[in-house]
Design a protein around this motif. Structure first.
Motif, PDB file in Angstrom:
ATOM      1  N   HIS A   1     -12.251  -2.566  -3.115  1.00 12.07           N
ATOM      2  CA  HIS A   1     -11.544  -1.449  -2.150  1.00 12.07           C
ATOM      3  C   HIS A   1     -11.540  -2.201  -0.853  1.00 12.07           C
ATOM      4  O   HIS A   1     -11.247  -2.111   0.469  1.00 12.07           O
TER       5      HIS A   1
ATOM      6  N   VAL B   1      -9.006   5.318  11.690  1.00 10.41           N
ATOM      7  CA  VAL B   1      -8.855   7.141  11.646  1.00 10.41           C
ATOM      8  C   VAL B   1     -10.367   7.457  11.863  1.00 10.41           C
ATOM      9  O   VAL B   1     -10.470   8.438  12.217  1.00 10.41           O
TER      10      VAL B   1
ATOM     11  N   GLY C   1      -9.704   6.999   5.330  1.00 10.37           N
ATOM     12  CA  GLY C   1      -9.126   6.067   6.481  1.00 10.37           C
ATOM     13  C   GLY C   1     -10.293   4.933   6.742  1.00 10.37           C
ATOM     14  O   GLY C   1     -11.345   4.518   6.544  1.00 10.37           O
ATOM     15  N   ASN C   2      -9.401   4.008   7.834  1.00  8.15           N
ATOM     16  CA  ASN C   2      -9.716   3.056   7.602  1.00  8.15           C
ATOM     17  C   ASN C   2     -11.355   2.918   9.186  1.00  8.15           C
ATOM     18  O   ASN C   2     -10.577   4.269   9.533  1.00  8.15           O
TER      19      ASN C   2
ATOM     20  N   GLU D   1     -23.525   6.593  -2.314  1.00 11.19           N
ATOM     21  CA  GLU D   1     -21.817   7.307  -2.102  1.00 11.19           C
ATOM     22  C   GLU D   1     -21.752   6.994  -4.122  1.00 11.19           C
ATOM     23  O   GLU D   1     -21.827   8.823  -3.966  1.00 11.19           O
TER      24      GLU D   1
ATOM     25  N   TYR E   1      -5.612  12.834   5.204  1.00  9.95           N
ATOM     26  CA  TYR E   1      -4.892  12.199   5.606  1.00  9.95           C
ATOM     27  C   TYR E   1      -5.296  11.261   4.665  1.00  9.95           C
ATOM     28  O   TYR E   1      -6.143  10.865   3.190  1.00  9.95           O
TER      29      TYR E   1
ATOM     30  N   PRO F   1      -4.813   7.551   3.081  1.00 10.27           N
ATOM     31  CA  PRO F   1      -4.559   6.882   3.853  1.00 10.27           C
ATOM     32  C   PRO F   1      -3.721   5.127   2.817  1.00 10.27           C
ATOM     33  O   PRO F   1      -2.968   5.354   1.948  1.00 10.27           O
TER      34      PRO F   1
ATOM     35  N   ALA G   1     -16.293   9.175   5.913  1.00  9.97           N
ATOM     36  CA  ALA G   1     -16.105   8.598   4.474  1.00  9.97           C
ATOM     37  C   ALA G   1     -15.765   6.420   4.856  1.00  9.97           C
ATOM     38  O   ALA G   1     -14.853   6.357   5.555  1.00  9.97           O
TER      39      ALA G   1
ATOM     40  N   PRO H   1       1.237   6.271   5.900  1.00  8.83           N
ATOM     41  CA  PRO H   1       1.409   5.993   7.016  1.00  8.83           C
ATOM     42  C   PRO H   1       2.484   4.448   6.330  1.00  8.83           C
ATOM     43  O   PRO H   1       2.207   4.641   4.679  1.00  8.83           O
TER      44      PRO H   1
ATOM     45  N   GLY I   1      -2.854   1.875   4.351  1.00  8.28           N
ATOM     46  CA  GLY I   1      -2.889   0.764   4.460  1.00  8.28           C
ATOM     47  C   GLY I   1      -2.785  -0.216   3.517  1.00  8.28           C
ATOM     48  O   GLY I   1      -1.883  -1.670   3.388  1.00  8.28           O
ATOM     49  N   LYS I   2      -4.023  -0.567   3.710  1.00 11.29           N
ATOM     50  CA  LYS I   2      -4.170  -1.954   2.298  1.00 11.29           C
ATOM     51  C   LYS I   2      -4.045  -1.923   0.951  1.00 11.29           C
ATOM     52  O   LYS I   2      -3.416  -2.143   0.127  1.00 11.29           O
TER      53      LYS I   2
ATOM     54  N   GLY J   1       0.361   7.271  10.128  1.00 12.32           N
ATOM     55  CA  GLY J   1      -0.537   6.477   9.464  1.00 12.32           C
ATOM     56  C   GLY J   1      -1.999   6.828  10.996  1.00 12.32           C
ATOM     57  O   GLY J   1      -1.636   6.726  12.000  1.00 12.32           O
TER      58      GLY J   1
ATOM     59  N   THR K   1     -13.811  12.676  -3.118  1.00 11.07           N
ATOM     60  CA  THR K   1     -14.455  12.242  -1.896  1.00 11.07           C
ATOM     61  C   THR K   1     -16.120  12.208  -1.424  1.00 11.07           C
ATOM     62  O   THR K   1     -16.454  13.012  -1.098  1.00 11.07           O
TER      63      THR K   1
ATOM     64  N   PHE L   1       1.981  -1.249  14.512  1.00 10.26           N
ATOM     65  CA  PHE L   1       1.381  -0.672  13.133  1.00 10.26           C
ATOM     66  C   PHE L   1       1.724  -1.145  11.887  1.00 10.26           C
ATOM     67  O   PHE L   1       1.450  -1.829  11.449  1.00 10.26           O
TER      68      PHE L   1
END
Ligand SMILES: NC(=O)c1ccc[n+]([C@@H]2O[C@H](COP(=O)([O-])OP(=O)(O)OC[C@H]3O[C@@H](n4cnc5c(N)ncnc54)[C@H](O)[C@@H]3O)[C@@H](O)[C@H]2O)c1
Ligand SMILES: N[C@H](CO)Cc1c[nH]c[nH+]1
Ligand SMILES: [Zn+2]
Length: 427
Positions: free
Chosen positions: A260, A215, A211-212, A325, A127, A129, A232, A159, A131-132, A186, A367, A54
């Motif tokens: 985001h 996650v 996380g995505n 939020e 955790y 994040p 979240a 990750p 990734g992106k 991750g 958060t 991944f």
């Protein structure tokens, strides 16, 4: 850009919004279940295999060394390091006011002691994040309340990039906030490793951090076994505005959360049709200048909306139902209007408190409950890293004085063994 929804016709949009995060879960659960089982059985080998698949990197060792951290901190631009430190101090100053003491008391002077003991969770996993985008701010938002609560071992996972590295500013934020160990892992495999432990990664008692969807699904699946903070979901921002509001500021703030995630929701609620027109013009102008234009456009056109209400009260009612939020109140009288809000993760008041002030710097946690969960849950806080134990002491006299009540209650429940444990002491 934002679709316009007329007063009294918001139901369909609200239903779509509330369903937003339930869409793909079934398929994701199947994938994540396989990952969790494999990590549980094969530990580090499985974690490394998924990291290769991944994150595109083959790692021999998954733990970040002290030397890697020192070198990363040394590479971070000194102004940025100072900014991270200032933000750390603001977050610490805010969260230290959430600390609670253990308490004991004697009810009505009787020979009884009752109490509530407060203890930190011993080991917590956070955790971060990666990734992106990379989120050093999220390191602070999780690690600061954990360390203030007294968590002995804070284990961070995030990750790695394709070179097998973690961004320098992430490691700097971890070092400033006192994270104890860091692993380059991750996704669902990271969550499984924290929940069950592997040869390298310690099992923790609670996992926090956003996380995505992989996650989030993994956190839900291990939550019978280990504590979790919240799920979240994609970011949300709702702005309540009137004809006095600045359309350019509002557009910029809606975009700040739209960037985001394609699934983010940016919503304007106002009684002013001209404001809606002007915000839409500004959204187009600003989006064209930004790097994450594609994500912003997708998000604004999918879950973005301008709800045209018949006045402030309807704007407030819709906001309380959405329970966003992030809520910005950009009306003429924000200090009066915020008192009518029952459900929101965080409220930002006036023209000079755009949402990113809270994301990065002010001190309150970023958060926050999403997907309407602000109706029943709260921002991440020191409370997420403590637990309470009750303390009870009765003297012989105190028990004798109350024994008949307790025996009566136990017998009414048919639990004579309970009644007997009281009776036996007075035979
Ligand atoms: N609420 C908050 O406080 C907050 C703060 C920061 C970020 N966020 C959100 O967190 C999310 C971060 O997501 P992200 O993707 O950038 O990073 P991430 O770290 O959550 O996810 C990356 C990981 O997903 C896993 N993955 C990717 N594709 C996969 C696949 N096909 N199968 C199985 N696993 C797969 C990989 O293991 C990868 O390491 C965003 O939605 C962002 O908006 C929220
Ligand atoms: N707005 C996000 C929480 O919804 C947090 C964040 C981190 N960095 C920037 N923003
Ligand atoms: Zn943000």
């Amino acid at each position: 850009m934002l679709r316009v929804i007329e007063s009294g016709q918001s139901r369909e949009f609200l239903n779509e919004l509330f369903d937003r995060t339930t869409t793909d879960y079934k398929e994701i659960y199947k994938v994540v279940e396989g990952i969790i089982e494999n990590v549980k059985k094969n530990g580090d080998d499985a974690v490394k295999e998924y990291t290769e698949r991944f994150d595109g990197v083959k790692l021999d060792s998954i733990e970040v060394t002290g030397r890697e951290i020192e070198e990363a901190v040394a590479r971070v631009d000194s102004d940025l390091l100072e900014t991270i430190r200032k933000s750390y101090n603001n977050i610490k100053d805010y969260h230290k006011r959430q600390l609670r003491e253990s308490t004991t008391y004697k009810p009505n002077g009787k020979n009884i002691i009752l109490g509530q003991l407060v203890n930190p969770i011993e080991k917590a996993g956070i955790y971060v994040p990666g990734g992106k985008a990379a989120y050093p701010s999220t390191v602070l938002m999780n690690a600061v309340p954990a360390k203030l609560a007294g968590v002995e071992e804070v284990i961070m996972i995030t990750p790695p990039n394709k070179e097998g590295k973690i961004q320098d500013s992430i490691l700097a934020a971890a070092s400033i906030s006192g994270v104890d160990r860091i692993f380059k892992v991750g996704g669902a495999q990271g969550i499984a490793a924290l929940a069950y432990g592997t040869e390298s990664i310690p099992k923790v008692f609670k996992i926090t951090g956003p996380g995505n969807i992989y996650v989030a699904a993994a956190k839900k699946m291990v939550s019978d076994f280990v504590g979790i903070d919240m799920i979240a979901g994609p970011s949300e921002i709702l702005v309540i505005a009137d004809k006095s509001s600045n359309p350019r500021y509002i557009a910029a703030d809606l975009i700040s959360q739209a960037e985001h995630d394609e699934m983010a929701a940016s919503i304007l609620v106002t009684d002013s049709p001209s404001l809606i027109r002007n915000v839409n013009i500004e959204l187009k102008k600003i989006t064209d200048t930004l790097e994450r234009k594609d994500i912003i456009l997708k998000s604004l056109t999918t879950y973005g909306a301008a709800i045209h209400t018949n006045g402030l009260q309807e704007s407030i009612d819709i906001t309380n139902e959405i329970a966003p939020e992030h809520l910005e109140i950009a009306t003429v009288n924000p200090f009066e209007d915020y008192k009518k809000i029952k459900n929101a993760g965080a409220i930002f008041l006036g023209n000079y408190t755009p949402e990113p002030v809270g994301d990065y710097f002010a001190g309150p946690n970023h958060t926050l409950p999403t997907s309407s969960t602000a109706k029943f849950s709260s921002p991440l806080s020191v409370d997420d890293f403590i637990k309470k134990t009750s303390l009870i002491y009765y003297s012989r006299d105190a028990l004798e004085a109350t024994k008949d009540d307790i025996i009566r209650f136990a017998e009414n429940e048919g639990l004579t063994g309970h009644a007997n444990s009281i009776k036996i002491r007075f035979e």
